[in-house]
Design a protein around this motif. Structure first.
Motif, short mmCIF file in Angstrom:
data_model
loop_
_atom_site.label_atom_id
_atom_site.label_comp_id
_atom_site.label_asym_id
_atom_site.label_seq_id
_atom_site.Cartn_x
_atom_site.Cartn_y
_atom_site.Cartn_z
N LEU A 8 -29.43 -2.55 0.30
CA LEU A 8 -28.23 -2.10 -0.55
C LEU A 8 -26.99 -1.67 0.50
N GLU A 11 -25.61 -5.11 -0.31
CA GLU A 11 -24.39 -5.33 -1.52
C GLU A 11 -23.13 -4.33 -1.74
N VAL A 12 -23.44 -3.65 -0.56
CA VAL A 12 -22.07 -2.85 0.14
C VAL A 12 -20.75 -3.83 0.03
N LEU A 15 -19.69 -6.23 -1.94
CA LEU A 15 -18.79 -5.90 -3.15
C LEU A 15 -17.07 -5.17 -2.67
N THR A 16 -17.27 -4.99 -0.97
CA THR A 16 -16.49 -3.96 -0.59
C THR A 16 -15.53 -5.51 0.03
N PRO A 30 4.73 -4.46 1.95
CA PRO A 30 4.04 -3.81 2.81
C PRO A 30 2.73 -2.58 2.57
N LEU A 31 3.30 -2.25 1.33
CA LEU A 31 2.62 -1.70 0.01
C LEU A 31 1.23 -2.25 -0.30
N LEU A 34 -1.13 -2.31 3.25
CA LEU A 34 -1.09 -0.89 3.38
C LEU A 34 -2.49 -0.74 2.15
N ARG A 35 -2.31 -1.18 0.99
CA ARG A 35 -3.16 -0.98 0.50
C ARG A 35 -4.53 -2.08 0.21
N SER A 39 -5.45 0.09 4.60
CA SER A 39 -6.69 1.56 3.59
C SER A 39 -7.90 0.87 3.15
N GLU A 153 6.89 -1.53 8.75
CA GLU A 153 6.40 -0.84 7.80
C GLU A 153 5.59 -0.35 6.62
N ALA A 154 4.60 -0.73 6.90
CA ALA A 154 3.73 0.06 6.22
C ALA A 154 2.50 0.88 7.14
N PHE A 307 -3.03 9.00 20.06
CA PHE A 307 -2.38 10.12 19.16
C PHE A 307 -3.69 10.50 19.76
N PHE A 308 -5.04 10.72 19.78
CA PHE A 308 -6.77 11.27 20.54
C PHE A 308 -6.38 11.01 22.30
N LEU A 311 -3.80 13.50 24.03
CA LEU A 311 -5.02 15.09 24.01
C LEU A 311 -5.36 14.95 24.86
N LEU B 8 -8.43 22.64 20.56
CA LEU B 8 -7.78 21.63 20.80
C LEU B 8 -7.69 20.99 19.33
N GLU B 11 -4.23 22.23 17.69
CA GLU B 11 -3.21 21.73 17.61
C GLU B 11 -3.28 20.32 17.19
N LEU B 31 4.75 3.12 -1.38
CA LEU B 31 4.79 2.80 -0.08
C LEU B 31 4.49 3.74 0.75
N LEU B 34 1.49 6.02 -0.51
CA LEU B 34 0.29 5.69 0.73
C LEU B 34 0.27 5.65 2.04
N ARG B 35 1.67 5.43 2.96
CA ARG B 35 1.48 5.27 4.43
C ARG B 35 1.81 6.99 4.59
N SER B 39 -2.73 7.77 2.88
CA SER B 39 -3.61 6.92 3.76
C SER B 39 -3.53 7.96 5.52
N ALA B 154 0.22 3.16 -5.92
CA ALA B 154 0.17 3.21 -4.53
C ALA B 154 -1.67 2.79 -4.01
N PHE B 307 -17.62 3.92 -6.54
CA PHE B 307 -18.45 2.54 -6.41
C PHE B 307 -19.44 3.25 -5.87
N LEU B 311 -23.20 3.21 -7.58
CA LEU B 311 -24.43 2.08 -6.48
C LEU B 311 -25.82 2.64 -6.29
#
Lengths: 312, 312
Positions: A8, A11-12, A15-16, A30-31, A34-35, A39, A153-154, A307-308, A311, B8, B11, B31, B34-35, B39, B154, B307, B311
């Motif tokens: 499975l 298969e995933v 397919l992806t 950019p779209l 990203l898309r 993403s 930009e994306a 980011f994490f 923090l 945390l 935050e 864009l 989506l961005r 996303s 998007a 998807f 499956l």
């Protein structure tokens, strides 16, 4: 049951991700980028994205680089065999440790020479992921773009680090993952990547290895392997995807999920091409030199975790 | 320690999501959408995205709708109190069950009348997430756009379902999440959403409740609550975010993580506005009627899980 889950999951994956890495003949919008890729955490190779870089013609001439950086002190990574950030036998135990290169501040022309004409006892590699292109190599900045516009930009930001890589066919990078969104532009020579998606983590046999470092003595030209004190452990993949032919069977028995499962995506990124390497993908890298006798690449990355980390 | 983790997490939430839901005065580019939103799994409200829909003026006149759908048989959802897909006392145990509405095929003009002028013993709601707008209500299709163009571009696909919702102030939807990317366009009246990000799942006290269904008898105008046989269990949030004032203290004691934690985002989506509700966000919905005496909305969704469902 295990067999069913595995089929499975194959298969995933198919397919992806499909069975090959997408190749785009020109930069995406950019779209689209990203898309269809970011993403979906899906790699791709983009042609004709850096054709306008002066670097593409200039950097194949070693004297150009040596002149531009004639007085630059750069961080040269030295190993006995081209395997830095890799597993090697522990110096005092019957197990493995994770070894980093000896870092030698070196004048650039001398470093380039060591890379292009490797002596028998050491492999030199210019490889740092600390924004070195904008610091150690700032004299070359005008030869490339400061960022990849459609990617910036994306992603909605400029790269957090831009790095330069200069190596030869002896340097390899063992399987690992980064938490960066990564755009890898090859300027000279070719880079050969093996890629596995983050979902294949269970096939990588990641274990904690004690950290060690090579220490190189210029006097006797020898490497000493020093385990860090106090001990520090690094999680790393136990799998060498390209074992010597003689040990392939033994490696397959030790790491059956890797060797008996689906093959990694195999991609060669040529001079003038850009690889989008999504964050958390496992990658193993080899390289072939170009006309100037070395492989040169610039990569742009954005830390997904910054980011994490900030923090924490 | 627990306190530290919680602060945390608050935050992180504030830094990534801010303290209010973004409002865009005009449609984003694909864009940007989506961005900056999809996303990031971040909701937003968009004004002036459907100003050109004939529905905005036409649907406030009940006679227009009644004429357009004069012979349409629609699925009317009936409950005694406006709470469908909600927790109610189990008919034979001292616990709760998850109840769905009685579904009554009804001629549209009669359904609309029941919604606009609710009798004392029942609440009627036209609510189905089965692509009903393109099937049961196809006569109204030319009054709206078939999709939201910047969202389709998007997401790289057309909506998988388009649904129509017609209700009154008595209907509420209890806290739940969908695995859809959802664009919710309000055409008449207002929808009041409480929103909590997927990371707040631990505050929702999700438990398995036995599934039940209302059965309405037109003869005596009474509802009977029937637990499904064989038993089926539905995971649902135990939290009612708007308890009667008298029971607030008791509810806070039962669900302290919800009532003592950060408040949900509270947004009102007015006629002419669109809410982007990212997949897996918990939402609770109330509504206020517009000029025509009811609240009307059209939503467009894309199943994130389709998807995997295909499956399985």
């Amino acid at each position: 049951m295990e067999g069913k889950v595995e089929s499975l999951w194959e298969e995933v994956r198919e397919l992806t991700l499909g069975t090959t890495v997408d190749r785009l003949r020109s930069p995406p919008t950019p779209l689209q980028f990203l898309r269809d890729f970011v993403s979906q955490n899906k790699p791709c190779i983009i042609s004709n994205a850096i054709s306008h870089w002066p670097a593409l013609s200039l950097w194949s001439t070693p004297s150009y680089l040596a002149t531009a950086l004639s007085s630059s002190l750069v961080s040269l990574h030295l190993t006995p065999d081209g395997q830095a950030d890799a597993l090697v036998p522990h110096p005092s135990q019957s197990s493995l440790c994770f070894v980093s290169a000896h870092v030698q501040p070196t004048l650039f022309p001398q470093a380039l020479d060591l890379i292009r004409r490797p002596p028998s006892h050491l492999v030199a590699y210019l490889q740092q992921q600390n924004d070195c292109f904008r610091t150690e190599y700032s004299e070359l900045e005008s030869d490339c773009d400061a960022h990849i516009p459609w990617a910036s930009e994306a992603l909605g930001c400029l790269p957090e680090a831009v790095n330069l890589w200069i190596g030869n066919h002896l340097s390899q990078t063992s399987f690992h993952k980064d938490h960066y969104e990564n755009l890898y532009a090859v300027v000279s020579g070719e880079k050969h990547f093996l890629l596995l998606p983050p979902t294949d983590v269970h096939r990588m046999y990641i274990k904690e290895y004690p950290a060690a470092r090579y220490s190189y003595s210029q006097e006797n030209g020898e490497f000493r392997l020093e385990v860090e004190e106090p001990e520090r452990y690094v999680p790393w993949s136990s799998v060498d995807p390209c074992p010597a032919r003689a040990s392939l069977k033994q490696e397959s028995l030790k790491f059956p999920l890797y060797f008996n499962g689906p093959k990694p995506f195999e991609v060669t990124v040529k001079a003038g091409e850009v690889l989008y390497l999504p964050s958390m993908w496992f990658h193993h890298v080899r390289q072939s030199p170009g006309d100037g006798g070395c492989t040169i690449a610039v990569n742009y990355c954005k830390d997904e975790m910054i980011f994490f980390v900030a923090l924490a």
